[in-house]
Design a protein around this motif. Structure first.
Motif, PDB file in Angstrom:
ATOM      1  N   GLU A 127      -8.954  -7.384   5.617  1.00 35.16           N
ATOM      2  CA  GLU A 127      -8.906  -7.719   4.187  1.00 35.16           C
ATOM      3  C   GLU A 127      -8.451  -6.484   3.422  1.00 35.16           C
ATOM      4  O   GLU A 127      -8.939  -5.379   3.669  1.00 35.16           O
ATOM      5  N   VAL A 128      -7.492  -6.670   2.507  1.00 33.27           N
ATOM      6  CA  VAL A 128      -6.992  -5.577   1.683  1.00 33.27           C
ATOM      7  C   VAL A 128      -6.853  -6.092   0.254  1.00 33.27           C
ATOM      8  O   VAL A 128      -6.150  -7.076   0.014  1.00 33.27           O
ATOM      9  N   GLU A 129      -7.521  -5.438  -0.681  1.00 31.98           N
ATOM     10  CA  GLU A 129      -7.456  -5.856  -2.084  1.00 31.98           C
ATOM     11  C   GLU A 129      -6.764  -4.801  -2.931  1.00 31.98           C
ATOM     12  O   GLU A 129      -7.082  -3.607  -2.844  1.00 31.98           O
ATOM     13  N   PHE A 130      -5.833  -5.240  -3.764  1.00 29.02           N
ATOM     14  CA  PHE A 130      -5.106  -4.381  -4.697  1.00 29.02           C
ATOM     15  C   PHE A 130      -5.571  -4.701  -6.120  1.00 29.02           C
ATOM     16  O   PHE A 130      -5.551  -5.856  -6.530  1.00 29.02           O
ATOM     17  N   PHE A 131      -5.969  -3.656  -6.835  1.00 32.79           N
ATOM     18  CA  PHE A 131      -6.514  -3.797  -8.193  1.00 32.79           C
ATOM     19  C   PHE A 131      -5.645  -2.997  -9.154  1.00 32.79           C
ATOM     20  O   PHE A 131      -5.472  -1.787  -8.971  1.00 32.79           O
ATOM     21  N   GLN A 132      -5.095  -3.676 -10.143  1.00 33.22           N
ATOM     22  CA  GLN A 132      -4.357  -3.007 -11.212  1.00 33.22           C
ATOM     23  C   GLN A 132      -5.152  -3.129 -12.499  1.00 33.22           C
ATOM     24  O   GLN A 132      -5.375  -4.235 -13.003  1.00 33.22           O
ATOM     25  N   GLY A 133      -5.591  -1.990 -13.032  1.00 33.15           N
ATOM     26  CA  GLY A 133      -6.363  -1.993 -14.253  1.00 33.15           C
ATOM     27  C   GLY A 133      -5.522  -2.349 -15.469  1.00 33.15           C
ATOM     28  O   GLY A 133      -4.301  -2.131 -15.493  1.00 33.15           O
ATOM     29  N   ASP A 134      -6.180  -2.888 -16.497  1.00 31.81           N
ATOM     30  CA  ASP A 134      -5.526  -3.286 -17.733  1.00 31.81           C
ATOM     31  C   ASP A 134      -6.407  -2.846 -18.899  1.00 31.81           C
ATOM     32  O   ASP A 134      -7.631  -3.057 -18.872  1.00 31.81           O
ATOM     33  N   ARG A 163      -5.226   2.208 -10.709  1.00 36.67           N
ATOM     34  CA  ARG A 163      -5.138   1.359  -9.525  1.00 36.67           C
ATOM     35  C   ARG A 163      -6.182   1.739  -8.483  1.00 36.67           C
ATOM     36  O   ARG A 163      -6.553   2.916  -8.362  1.00 36.67           O
ATOM     37  N   GLN A 164      -6.609   0.750  -7.735  1.00 35.14           N
ATOM     38  CA  GLN A 164      -7.433   1.020  -6.567  1.00 35.14           C
ATOM     39  C   GLN A 164      -7.069   0.023  -5.465  1.00 35.14           C
ATOM     40  O   GLN A 164      -6.537  -1.063  -5.731  1.00 35.14           O
ATOM     41  N   VAL A 165      -7.329   0.445  -4.230  1.00 38.05           N
ATOM     42  CA  VAL A 165      -7.107  -0.403  -3.062  1.00 38.05           C
ATOM     43  C   VAL A 165      -8.359  -0.332  -2.201  1.00 38.05           C
ATOM     44  O   VAL A 165      -8.883   0.751  -1.951  1.00 38.05           O
ATOM     45  N   ARG A 166      -8.810  -1.504  -1.759  1.00 36.96           N
ATOM     46  CA  ARG A 166      -9.955  -1.586  -0.856  1.00 36.96           C
ATOM     47  C   ARG A 166      -9.492  -2.200   0.465  1.00 36.96           C
ATOM     48  O   ARG A 166      -8.768  -3.197   0.466  1.00 36.96           O
ATOM     49  N   PHE A 179       0.832  -1.205   0.000  1.00 37.42           N
ATOM     50  CA  PHE A 179       0.000   0.000   0.000  1.00 37.42           C
ATOM     51  C   PHE A 179       0.867   1.255   0.000  1.00 37.42           C
ATOM     52  O   PHE A 179       0.615   2.195  -0.760  1.00 37.42           O
ATOM     53  N   ARG A 180       1.880   1.278   0.847  1.00 35.16           N
ATOM     54  CA  ARG A 180       2.765   2.443   0.895  1.00 35.16           C
ATOM     55  C   ARG A 180       3.464   2.655  -0.438  1.00 35.16           C
ATOM     56  O   ARG A 180       3.620   3.793  -0.905  1.00 35.16           O
ATOM     57  N   GLN A 181       3.876   1.570  -1.080  1.00 39.87           N
ATOM     58  CA  GLN A 181       4.521   1.675  -2.392  1.00 39.87           C
ATOM     59  C   GLN A 181       3.567   2.256  -3.418  1.00 39.87           C
ATOM     60  O   GLN A 181       3.936   3.169  -4.174  1.00 39.87           O
ATOM     61  N   TRP A 182       2.351   1.738  -3.467  1.00 39.63           N
ATOM     62  CA  TRP A 182       1.380   2.230  -4.449  1.00 39.63           C
ATOM     63  C   TRP A 182       0.997   3.687  -4.181  1.00 39.63           C
ATOM     64  O   TRP A 182       0.803   4.464  -5.117  1.00 39.63           O
ATOM     65  N   LEU A 183       0.866   4.062  -2.921  1.00 42.07           N
ATOM     66  CA  LEU A 183       0.556   5.454  -2.589  1.00 42.07           C
ATOM     67  C   LEU A 183       1.681   6.369  -3.070  1.00 42.07           C
ATOM     68  O   LEU A 183       1.427   7.424  -3.684  1.00 42.07           O
ATOM     69  N   ARG A 184       2.919   5.966  -2.825  1.00 42.21           N
ATOM     70  CA  ARG A 184       4.071   6.758  -3.263  1.00 42.21           C
ATOM     71  C   ARG A 184       4.113   6.844  -4.787  1.00 42.21           C
ATOM     72  O   ARG A 184       4.339   7.931  -5.352  1.00 42.21           O
ATOM     73  N   GLU A 185       3.876   5.732  -5.463  1.00 44.90           N
ATOM     74  CA  GLU A 185       3.923   5.736  -6.931  1.00 44.90           C
ATOM     75  C   GLU A 185       2.793   6.567  -7.522  1.00 44.90           C
ATOM     76  O   GLU A 185       2.975   7.203  -8.569  1.00 44.90           O
ATOM     77  N   ALA A 186       1.631   6.590  -6.887  1.00 44.63           N
ATOM     78  CA  ALA A 186       0.540   7.450  -7.356  1.00 44.63           C
ATOM     79  C   ALA A 186       0.932   8.916  -7.237  1.00 44.63           C
ATOM     80  O   ALA A 186       0.686   9.716  -8.149  1.00 44.63           O
ATOM     81  N   ALA A 187       1.562   9.278  -6.112  1.00 46.64           N
ATOM     82  CA  ALA A 187       2.016  10.660  -5.933  1.00 46.64           C
ATOM     83  C   ALA A 187       3.079  11.016  -6.967  1.00 46.64           C
ATOM     84  O   ALA A 187       3.037  12.107  -7.565  1.00 46.64           O
ATOM     85  N   GLU A 188       4.020  10.115  -7.193  1.00 44.31           N
ATOM     86  CA  GLU A 188       5.086  10.373  -8.168  1.00 44.31           C
ATOM     87  C   GLU A 188       4.540  10.480  -9.586  1.00 44.31           C
ATOM     88  O   GLU A 188       5.127  11.179 -10.430  1.00 44.31           O
TER      89      GLU A 188
END
Length: 207
Positions: free
Chosen positions: A176-183, A99-102, A24-33
């Protein structure tokens, strides 16, 4: 209207860590970048005593080993609902990277000292809004809000440590934590973490 008509990042779930927080921290950072505006914005879903749901948008304050942190007034709708049903769900959506995270789990309220520290770490505007208070109550007029806001801003500037007793920091402990990468070809990747018997279990979900 078209969606994801852009180049999207790749995600190999085989490289995912054993626990969801580092990812989650990685994806949050990459979204900001990637330039996603306000990537710490999230939706929060709660339910009242009868099970009727509510959802709203607010800011993530932190995410650590304890859980995902957010705050509000105890007397707000979310505060009242969490008092009777201390469970919630969070949703993050970063359109620029598809991307989304639930996140779903139980919620606990922090003590008054930690809640006050959370508020006073934030901006003058946040303190002013906190001092206005009365969140979710019926408002008589825009003029009434303007008067209360002006007084709150003046006090916030004069007293940066002014107390707001109703301000409460909440911590959602994820189950529960779900990571979604769109395609673009709709072969979306969904990696779900479930906490079971003291450890995290990973599973892929059909899109």
């Amino acid at each position: 209207m078209r969606v994801w008509d852009i180049e999207l990042p790749s995600f190999d779930p085989a490289t995912a860590p054993d626990e969801p927080l580092p990812l989650f921290r990685q994806w949050l950072r990459e979204a900001a970048e990637a330039g996603v505006p306000e990537p710490h914005t999230m939706t929060l879903a709660t339910a009242d005593a009868s099970g009727a749901p509510s959802v709203r948008t607010l800011m993530l304050h932190d995410a650590d080993e304890r859980g995902w942190h957010f705050a509000s007034h105890r007397g707000s709708r979310k505060g009242r609902e969490l008092a009777v049903r201390p469970r919630a769900a969070l949703g993050f959506y970063w359109a620029g990277v598809g991307r989304q995270v639930r996140v779903r789990g139980s919620v606990t309220a922090a003590g008054p000292e930690e809640s006050a520290a959370d508020l006073h770490r934030r901006s003058t505007g946040a303190l002013a809004a906190g001092l206005v208070g009365r969140q979710s109550e019926v408002l008589g007029s825009a003029e009434e809000l303007a008067r209360a806001s002006d007084a709150a801003w003046e006090r916030a500037r004069r007293e940066p440590e002014a107390p707001v007793p109703s301000w409460t920091l909440y911590v959602l402990r994820a189950e529960e934590v779900e990571f979604f990468q769109g395609d673009a070809q709709r072969r979306h990747i969904r990696l779900n973490y479930r906490y079971e018997s003291g450890r995290w279990v990973q599973e892929l979900l059909w899109p």
